[in-house]
Design a protein around this motif. Structure first.
Motif: not given
Length: 458
Positions: A334-336, A345-351
């Motif tokens: 899943k997106p990080w 695109e991608g995650a709502s926040e970088t984790s």
């Protein structure tokens, strides 16, 4: 002295100068970068004065050295950029950055007047993209800075301005007009009606063929000066000239552009949903293209990775592909990453999970980006059957990117070419009479084959 063609290849980041011999072999190159300046609104933009001074300095130096016999010069550059000249040839405005936002009400007004947007995109091959539609820059200037607009004698796309620096002759050229400008009507093979209704044709110089060159007496030497070419069309040209079967070219850099020069007809509703647009071949035929702001996103993310892991910011350049990392990361993928330049695109926040290594985080980032790249390529392909996928530009020497992309397209022959030569060599070929054969890419572009990796069983 070796007879050569000189090429200025002007990117948003790197400004490059090449000399090619009669067999299109590179015999000299140099790069330079200029810091951005700000326009009157404080938005960062190209330093057009510094660029013009550098063009002249480099060319004078090469001629005075008398090491090479410069017979011709041409120019490749990014599009969506106008240089506006006054009656005396003076530059009137900054070179407005194509990322500079346009007022929403201005765009709405435009499509109310000349839309609807879907029909307009079908006719022009240009979706609504703000300043990336260079025609909208003219509309914006006319509406918001009428006193400046009134002083414009000619508006030149950047490749033609580079030529103008040496010739003093203002001209327009097809690939610059036809690449996501919203100026050209592909049905009429002429400017769109709105251009005439707004009387913009009065400041657009005469159109000439991309293959035009002008004989100039330069410091006592006779040199053919090309009229410039849009960089994506230029990068495509050597492939069209040397390949017989259909292919798709992914030209990577600040923008990653997937180019399908074999698509026929106007953009379909499905094409438009996938954000496809038209670029133009030098013969005026449309090229279906899908763009992704991949290089800019990548640049931002690797800087953040370097900061996060407290490593050298150039660490990403030495990364090798790991099938082990890929196999592990594929589990519960899943997106990080929050992708700043790729909305939606991608995650709502970088984790990034605790305990993750730089290598694993980098592989995860590239898995996210190449999935988007694969979608982008498939959009450009449409229903076209091809057996080759070419990649050139900045990502053509990124081992992780190439392994992942080859995995996405296991049924295609994936080939890369020398990262630095694409649009520059195209500009040289454009003003040459020499025919290319099927071995040209291997002999001149450092053509490399890439095989899909084999993932070990779990």
């Amino acid at each position: 002295m070796t007879p050569v063609t000189a090429i200025f290849d002007i990117g948003r980041t790197n400004k490059k100068f090449f000399l090619f011999d009669e067999n299109f072999r590179e015999v000299h190159r140099e790069y330079v970068c200029f810091p951005m300046i700000k326009d009157e609104d404080g938005f960062p933009t190209e330093d057009i004065q510094a660029l013009g001074a550098w063009l002249k300095e480099v060319f004078h130096r090469i001629l005075e050295a008398e090491q090479y016999d410069v017979q011709a010069i041409n120019f490749s550059s990014y599009g969506a950029s106008f240089v506006h000249l006054g009656a005396d040839g003076e530059v009137l405005t900054p070179l407005y950055n194509y990322n500079k936002p346009l007022p929403e009400e201005l765009v709405t007004e435009f499509y109310q007047r000349y839309g609807p947007e879907e029909d307009f995109t079908t006719h022009t091959g240009s979706n609504s993209a703000g300043m990336l539609n260079s025609g909208m820059q003219l509309y914006w200037l006319k509406r918001t800075k009428p006193e400046v607009f009134a002083k414009i004698r000619y508006s030149l796309h950047l490749p033609q301005f580079l030529s103008y620096v040496f010739t003093g002759i203002p001209l327009s050229e097809y690939t610059s007009i036809g690449c996501h400008t919203a100026l050209w009507d592909y049905r009429k093979k002429d400017y769109h009606d709105w251009v005439y209704q707004e009387e913009l044709h009065r400041i657009l110089p005469p159109i000439v063929s991309t293959e035009t060159s002008i004989n100039m007496n330069y410091n006592g030497k006779r040199i053919s000066v090309g009229v410039g070419i849009h960089d994506s069309s230029s990068a495509l040209l050597p492939y069209i000239r040397s390949q017989e079967k259909p292919f798709v070219l992914v030209s990577t850099g600040t923008w990653s552009v997937s180019l399908n020069p074999f698509a026929e007809g106007a953009l379909s509703p499905e094409d438009q949903k996938a954000q496809c647009i038209n670029y133009m071949r030098i013969d005026g035929q449309p090229v279906k293209a899908a763009r992704l702001f991949l290089g800019e996103e990548y640049k931002r993310q690797v800087q953040k990775l370097a900061d996060h892991f407290n490593v050298d910011e150039g660490r990403h350049k030495t990364m090798k592909f790991s099938t082990e990392a890929y196999g592990e990361l594929l589990k519960d993928f899943k997106p990080w990453f929050r992708l700043e330049m790729l909305p939606g695109e991608g995650a709502s926040e970088t984790s990034i999970p605790a305990g993750t290594s730089y290598s694993y985080a980098y592989h995860h980032l590239m898995m996210e980006l190449t999935r988007l790249q694969a979608e982008n390529i498939r959009a450009a392909l449409g229903g076209l059957e091809v057996n080759k996928l070419f990649v050139d530009g900045g990502f053509s020497d990124n081992e992780v990117y190439l392994n992942l992309l080859t995995h996405h397209f296991r049924d295609l022959k994936v080939r890369t070419t020398d990262a630095s030569l694409g649009s520059a060599l195209g500009a040289a070929i454009c003003i040459s009479d020499k025919e290319l054969n099927s071995k040209f890419l291997k002999d001149n572009y450092g053509l490399r084959k890439h095989q899909p990796f084999i993932l070990a069983p779990a």
